[in-house]
Structure formats: structure tokens, C-alpha cells
Design an enzyme around this catalytic site. Sequence first.
Site, mmCIF file in Angstrom:
data_model
loop_
_atom_site.group_PDB
_atom_site.id
_atom_site.type_symbol
_atom_site.label_atom_id
_atom_site.label_comp_id
_atom_site.label_asym_id
_atom_site.label_seq_id
_atom_site.Cartn_x
_atom_site.Cartn_y
_atom_site.Cartn_z
ATOM 1 N N PRO A 112 5.545 2.140 -33.117
ATOM 2 C CA PRO A 112 5.805 0.803 -33.657
ATOM 3 C C PRO A 112 7.171 0.731 -34.360
ATOM 4 O O PRO A 112 7.583 1.689 -35.008
ATOM 5 C CB PRO A 112 4.674 0.564 -34.665
ATOM 6 C CG PRO A 112 3.741 1.709 -34.550
ATOM 7 C CD PRO A 112 4.319 2.736 -33.649
ATOM 8 N N GLY A 114 10.083 -0.001 -36.873
ATOM 9 C CA GLY A 114 10.333 -0.221 -38.309
ATOM 10 C C GLY A 114 9.114 -0.033 -39.185
ATOM 11 O O GLY A 114 9.014 -0.625 -40.263
ATOM 12 N N ALA A 115 8.155 0.784 -38.741
ATOM 13 C CA ALA A 115 6.885 0.880 -39.467
ATOM 14 C C ALA A 115 6.714 2.223 -40.167
ATOM 15 O O ALA A 115 5.619 2.591 -40.572
ATOM 16 C CB ALA A 115 5.730 0.639 -38.494
ATOM 17 N N LEU A 117 7.418 5.217 -38.806
ATOM 18 C CA LEU A 117 7.131 6.319 -37.892
ATOM 19 C C LEU A 117 8.385 6.801 -37.143
ATOM 20 O O LEU A 117 8.296 7.525 -36.156
ATOM 21 C CB LEU A 117 6.047 5.925 -36.871
ATOM 22 C CG LEU A 117 4.666 5.595 -37.439
ATOM 23 C CD1 LEU A 117 3.674 5.360 -36.293
ATOM 24 C CD2 LEU A 117 4.148 6.687 -38.355
ATOM 25 N N GLY A 118 9.543 6.369 -37.626
ATOM 26 C CA GLY A 118 10.781 6.934 -37.080
ATOM 27 C C GLY A 118 11.124 6.467 -35.680
ATOM 28 O O GLY A 118 11.701 7.222 -34.894
ATOM 29 N N SER A 120 13.380 4.264 -34.677
ATOM 30 C CA SER A 120 14.818 4.153 -34.408
ATOM 31 C C SER A 120 15.430 5.535 -34.218
ATOM 32 O O SER A 120 16.289 5.725 -33.352
ATOM 33 C CB SER A 120 15.526 3.381 -35.516
ATOM 34 O OG SER A 120 15.215 3.922 -36.770
ATOM 35 N N ALA A 121 14.988 6.510 -35.012
ATOM 36 C CA ALA A 121 15.514 7.872 -34.856
ATOM 37 C C ALA A 121 15.148 8.422 -33.484
ATOM 38 O O ALA A 121 15.976 9.045 -32.807
ATOM 39 C CB ALA A 121 14.960 8.786 -35.954
ATOM 40 N N ASP A 164 14.707 11.770 -40.591
ATOM 41 C CA ASP A 164 14.104 11.239 -39.363
ATOM 42 C C ASP A 164 14.736 11.837 -38.110
ATOM 43 O O ASP A 164 14.047 12.235 -37.167
ATOM 44 C CB ASP A 164 14.367 9.732 -39.254
ATOM 45 C CG ASP A 164 13.485 8.932 -40.158
ATOM 46 O OD1 ASP A 164 13.101 9.469 -41.211
ATOM 47 O OD2 ASP A 164 13.184 7.778 -39.803
HETATM 48 O O1 PMV Z 1 10.916 3.730 -42.831
HETATM 49 P P1 PMV Z 1 11.709 4.843 -42.290
HETATM 50 O O2 PMV Z 1 10.978 5.706 -41.332
HETATM 51 O O3 PMV Z 1 13.061 4.396 -41.804
HETATM 52 O O4 PMV Z 1 11.989 5.856 -43.518
HETATM 53 C C1 PMV Z 1 12.826 5.547 -44.579
HETATM 54 C C2 PMV Z 1 12.842 6.713 -45.507
HETATM 55 C C3 PMV Z 1 13.688 6.526 -46.758
HETATM 56 O O5 PMV Z 1 13.580 7.728 -47.500
HETATM 57 C C4 PMV Z 1 13.186 5.391 -47.609
HETATM 58 C C5 PMV Z 1 15.150 6.267 -46.418
HETATM 59 C C6 PMV Z 1 15.830 7.446 -45.758
HETATM 60 O O6 PMV Z 1 16.802 7.196 -44.999
HETATM 61 O O7 PMV Z 1 15.467 8.594 -46.012
#
Ligand code: PMV
Length: 329
Positions: A112, A114-115, A117-118, A120-121, A164
Amino acid sequence: MTVSSAPGKVYLFGEHAVVYGEPAVPCAIERRATVSVEQRDDDRLRVHAEDLSLDGFTVEYSSDADATPDVDASESLVRAGVGYVDAAVSQAREAADAPDAGFDITIESAIPLGAGLGSSAAVTVAGIDAATRELGVELPATELADRAYRAELAVQDGEASRADTFCSATGGAVRVEGDDCRAIEAPDLPIVVGFDGGAGDTGELVAGVRALREEYDFAADTVESIGDVVRRGEDVLADGDLEELGRLMSFNHGLLEALGVSSRSLDNMVWAARDAGALGAKLTGAGGGGCIVALDPTDETKTALQFTPGCEEAFRAELDTEGVRAEEP
Ligand code: PMV
């Protein structure tokens, strides 16, 4: 055509605090984004995305940075959908010394958007891997992780940790502290994920924590306490003591809640997991909406989440020891 996939991840510990130099422990899960890349004979990009919470769309545009993508969709949708792909392509062009390479790209993701679970990475890592291999260059996982991190930095206005992208490139459980990223031992974890169907705004949530931390010493202490929980959690992970691991994850959730990054639906799911007898539960990622991660070797938590108001999807997720990998076209 060249195809690569890369896994998503959950944070066992340490999101947000990692932004201020504390350690974090993300862990790759067997939910992948797959990116297929075929080089074109011009310098344009054509991106087709499916299952990216976006219902499938296609955009085609030239590599000229000022050119607007030729697409009938809102700008923010396009930005969300192709921003990471664009940054991944820039990295691949640079790595393969092919500044004018154009590609047809298809993204299929079971993660999913932006939820927490990474997603975009995973898209960025798989995209760089597939595009460089399509150009005849094979990058080691550590360089892929570094290039994917730089791509995320570019898209996220300089707000990104290495967590991520490193986790998605290498797989398994990893420990990230500043620029220091390494694999760590982890037992089989009985991971259950609950997803509320929504997403948080990572930039806004990170800014909120930053403001709290500047205003209140006790908020800064809370961030440091998360670091203490992570350091304890690492040792416990190495010992394989799942009950203690769960307790520490729940403690981590309480500290994130205090920093204002949870939400009603995330708390509802965390409480449902606790009531169902989970060893522990916490939000994962930036928060504000999205996913929780619980540990439960039984079916109770998954079943309870399926009946929890606000929970749209609950699933079991195995730890994925494999990072980015080549797939059959
Ligand atoms: O929501 P995600 O999976 O993009 O994680 C963000 C994690 C943070 O620590 C809030 C930001 C980061 O880049 O580490």
C-alpha cells in the site's frame, strides 16, 4: 525487458527518532514492488503503474525537466506516482553513464502506498536495479541502497533516513543509525499487519515531531527514550525472546503516540491486537494513518483486526531475507 522486485518493510523500532540520529530497526517483509523496464530508442519515459493505490494510470513525457507530463490526472497524483520513478531513472542514467536513455516502465506493487510499509523505497530500489541492468550495468546492493536513498532525498526535500532504502535493497532485519547501516540477526517473526486504508503525510508528521522536540525538553527526552528502547530491542531480537520484543514494541508505540504521530484508527488497531493477545503492537512508519505491525504466533490478532472498525485489510507477513532481486521478464 528487464524486471526487478524489492520488498517493503515494517519498523520493529525507531521511526522518527532515527531522523535525530537514534538507531532504528526496520525489517523487510514478503510484499514486493516489481518494476519492468524496457529501453526506448528516444529519451522519453513512459510510466504505467498498477495496484499502486492509484487504479492504474499511464504517463509519457520527455526527459526535459521543465516538460509537463502529458497525462489527464491531477498534478499531485502524478507527482506521487512518478516522482520516485523519475528520481530512480536519474540515478540509473548516472550510474550507467547514459544521460539520454529513455524507458518504458511498468510498476506493479503489492505494498500500500504511503502507509508505512516502504512502498516508495521498494519502487525506487527495484527501479534503479532494473534500469541499470537494462543498460548493462550491475550494481551491488549497497550502491543500490545508496542511490535509492539519494533518490528519496531528492523527492522528499531532504527529509529521509537510509532505513527504508537500505532494508529494501538488502532484505532481512537491519539496523540503521545515521549513515551506518548493517544487517542484524533476527528469528522468524510472527508478523501481522493491519492497514486502515489511509496514508499519513510523512513530511508533515516529521515536522510536527521536530516542532515538539524544539518546544519541550520532555519531547526531546521522549525521542531519546525511543533510542533506548531500540538499543534494548536489538539485544532482545538477537536472543529471540519474542515476548520481550513485543513488550518493547508496545512501549515504542506509546512513545510515538506521545509525540502525536498516531491516529484513532492506528490506536484502534493496536488495541484490537492487544485485546487479541498479541505479544506487542505498534504503528509502523511515519504514522498519522496507514499500518500497524503486531507480533502474534496465533491467528487471533489477524482475525480481530478483520473485525476492527477502521481496519481495511489485515495480513500475515513473513520476514523477507532477500532484498532486491532479478525476476523473469
Ligand atoms: O512512512 P515511511 O515508511 O516513509 O517511514 C517514515 C519514517 C520516518 O522515520 C518518520 C522518516 C524517515 O525518513 O526515517
